[in-house]
Design an enzyme around this catalytic site. Structure first.
Site, short mmCIF file in Angstrom:
data_model
loop_
_atom_site.label_atom_id
_atom_site.label_comp_id
_atom_site.label_asym_id
_atom_site.label_seq_id
_atom_site.Cartn_x
_atom_site.Cartn_y
_atom_site.Cartn_z
N GLU A 116 11.56 -4.02 4.11
CA GLU A 116 11.29 -2.66 4.59
C GLU A 116 12.08 -2.34 5.86
O GLU A 116 11.78 -1.36 6.54
CB GLU A 116 9.80 -2.45 4.85
CG GLU A 116 8.88 -2.67 3.66
CD GLU A 116 9.09 -1.70 2.50
OE1 GLU A 116 9.91 -0.77 2.62
OE2 GLU A 116 8.44 -1.89 1.45
N HIS A 139 3.67 -1.98 9.71
CA HIS A 139 3.26 -1.58 8.36
C HIS A 139 2.25 -2.59 7.84
O HIS A 139 2.40 -3.80 8.04
CB HIS A 139 4.48 -1.53 7.44
CG HIS A 139 4.15 -1.47 5.99
ND1 HIS A 139 3.45 -0.41 5.43
CD2 HIS A 139 4.39 -2.33 4.97
CE1 HIS A 139 3.30 -0.65 4.14
NE2 HIS A 139 3.85 -1.80 3.83
N HIS A 141 -1.52 -3.03 4.90
CA HIS A 141 -2.25 -2.55 3.72
C HIS A 141 -3.76 -2.58 3.97
O HIS A 141 -4.47 -3.33 3.30
CB HIS A 141 -1.93 -3.44 2.51
CG HIS A 141 -0.48 -3.63 2.22
ND1 HIS A 141 0.01 -4.74 1.54
CD2 HIS A 141 0.61 -2.86 2.49
CE1 HIS A 141 1.33 -4.65 1.40
NE2 HIS A 141 1.72 -3.52 1.99
N GLU A 169 -14.13 10.05 17.67
CA GLU A 169 -12.92 9.51 18.31
C GLU A 169 -11.61 9.83 17.57
O GLU A 169 -10.54 9.74 18.16
CB GLU A 169 -13.03 7.99 18.44
CG GLU A 169 -13.93 7.53 19.56
CD GLU A 169 -13.36 7.81 20.95
OE1 GLU A 169 -12.18 7.50 21.18
OE2 GLU A 169 -14.08 8.37 21.78
N HIS A 210 -0.31 2.41 -1.31
CA HIS A 210 0.43 1.26 -0.79
C HIS A 210 -0.11 0.82 0.58
O HIS A 210 -0.54 -0.32 0.72
CB HIS A 210 1.94 1.59 -0.72
CG HIS A 210 2.77 0.44 -0.27
ND1 HIS A 210 4.00 0.13 -0.81
CD2 HIS A 210 2.58 -0.48 0.73
CE1 HIS A 210 4.50 -0.95 -0.21
NE2 HIS A 210 3.65 -1.32 0.73
#
Ligand code: 2HA
Ligand code: ZN
Length: 270
Positions: A116, A139, A141, A169, A210
């Site tokens: 990525e 990044h 998941h 919040e 994803h």
């Protein structure tokens, strides 16, 4: 030269990958992080003239020429970083041509940076334009965020409003909202460009079915953004199927924005 294994930036990478693994956000080889390092700081630990090998990045990142990053490795598991950082992480510098990464340390088994990397470098370029202090792209998941993308419309105004409405919040932490990409093939320049395009206005980008991308000036800001989205998404997934007795209204959100002096996405409220 100081001992690189004592470098604060390396310890930070070891700590955060371990924590993210324990939270269940980075199964197997899931997730990746890139972190811009200060050349003077890295120079205390590594000979910056010693390039171990060069690796093509597959795209032009001239804007980042000379920048040094510590990046998680492709196919590597977050759970293993802490035990063997030199195999699972690498320190790279973007060469003059903009398309080559010079390996200064790490990827000891002959490995390379995350698949990525295009999404990361293109996102860094855009976030640095908005905030020259930006250093991290992360990044992962996370479960509830991911689950939410299975049942909630993939629309950035609607997802942002839903998450702002889950807990007080939310709007305070991410007043700038969340960008959303539809399902796409990952690991290529196309999703990289689409992510970076969203990063022009958002520090958070959800990849439908994803995961999520976060950007920030340090680990705490970046992790905190993702952590707060995940908490709000958890509230949503725990309650979306139940009758609501109480809800945060648009007026409540406007009151919060006023109280905390937030520069928020006004067009995301009706
Ligand atoms: O690096 O998470 O998106 C593994 C991934 C790809
Ligand atoms: Zn992923």
């Amino acid at each position: 030269m100081k001992d690189i294994f004592e470098a604060p930036f390396l310890k930070e990478m070891m700590k955060i990958t371990s924590l993210m693994y324990k939270l269940g956000w980075d199964e197997r080889n899931g997730g990746n992080i890139s972190y811009i390092l200060d050349e003077n700081v890295v120079g205390e630990y590594l000979d910056l003239n010693n390039v171990i090998r060069t690796i093509p990045t597959g795209f032009d990142a001239k804007e980042l020429t000379g920048r040094i990053f510590i990046v998680t490795g492709t196919g590597k598991y977050f759970k293993n970083v802490k035990h063997d950082p030199e195999t699972n992480l690498g320190i790279i510098r973007i060469a003059k041509d903009g398309t080559t990464a010079e390996l200064l340390w790490g990827y000891k088994d002959g490995g390379r940076f995350t698949s990525e990397l295009p999404a990361h470098l293109m996102s860094h370029i855009e976030r640095l334009k908005v905030n020259p202090e930006n250093r991290i792209i992360m990044h992962c998941h996370p479960d509830y965020t991911l689950a939410m993308t299975q049942v909630h419309e993939a629309d950035e105004k609607k997802i942002t409003r839903t998450l702002w409405g889950q807990m007080t919040e939310s709007i305070v932490v991410f007043p700038d909202g969340i960008g959303v990409l539809p399902w796409m093939v990952c690991g290529n320049n196309e999703i990289g460009r689409a992510t970076a395009e969203k990063m022009k206005q958002y520090r958070l980008v959800i990849w439908t079915l994803h995961g999520i991308y976060g950007a920030g000036k340090d680990m705490d800001e970046t992790f905190g953004l993702i952590e707060t989205v995940e908490k709000a998404a958890k509230q949503y997934m725990l309650t979306a199927h139940l009758p609501k007795a109480n809800a945060i209204t648009d007026d409540n959100l406007r009151d919060l924005a006023k109280a905390f002096n937030l520069d928020y996405r006004k067009d995301f409220l009706d």
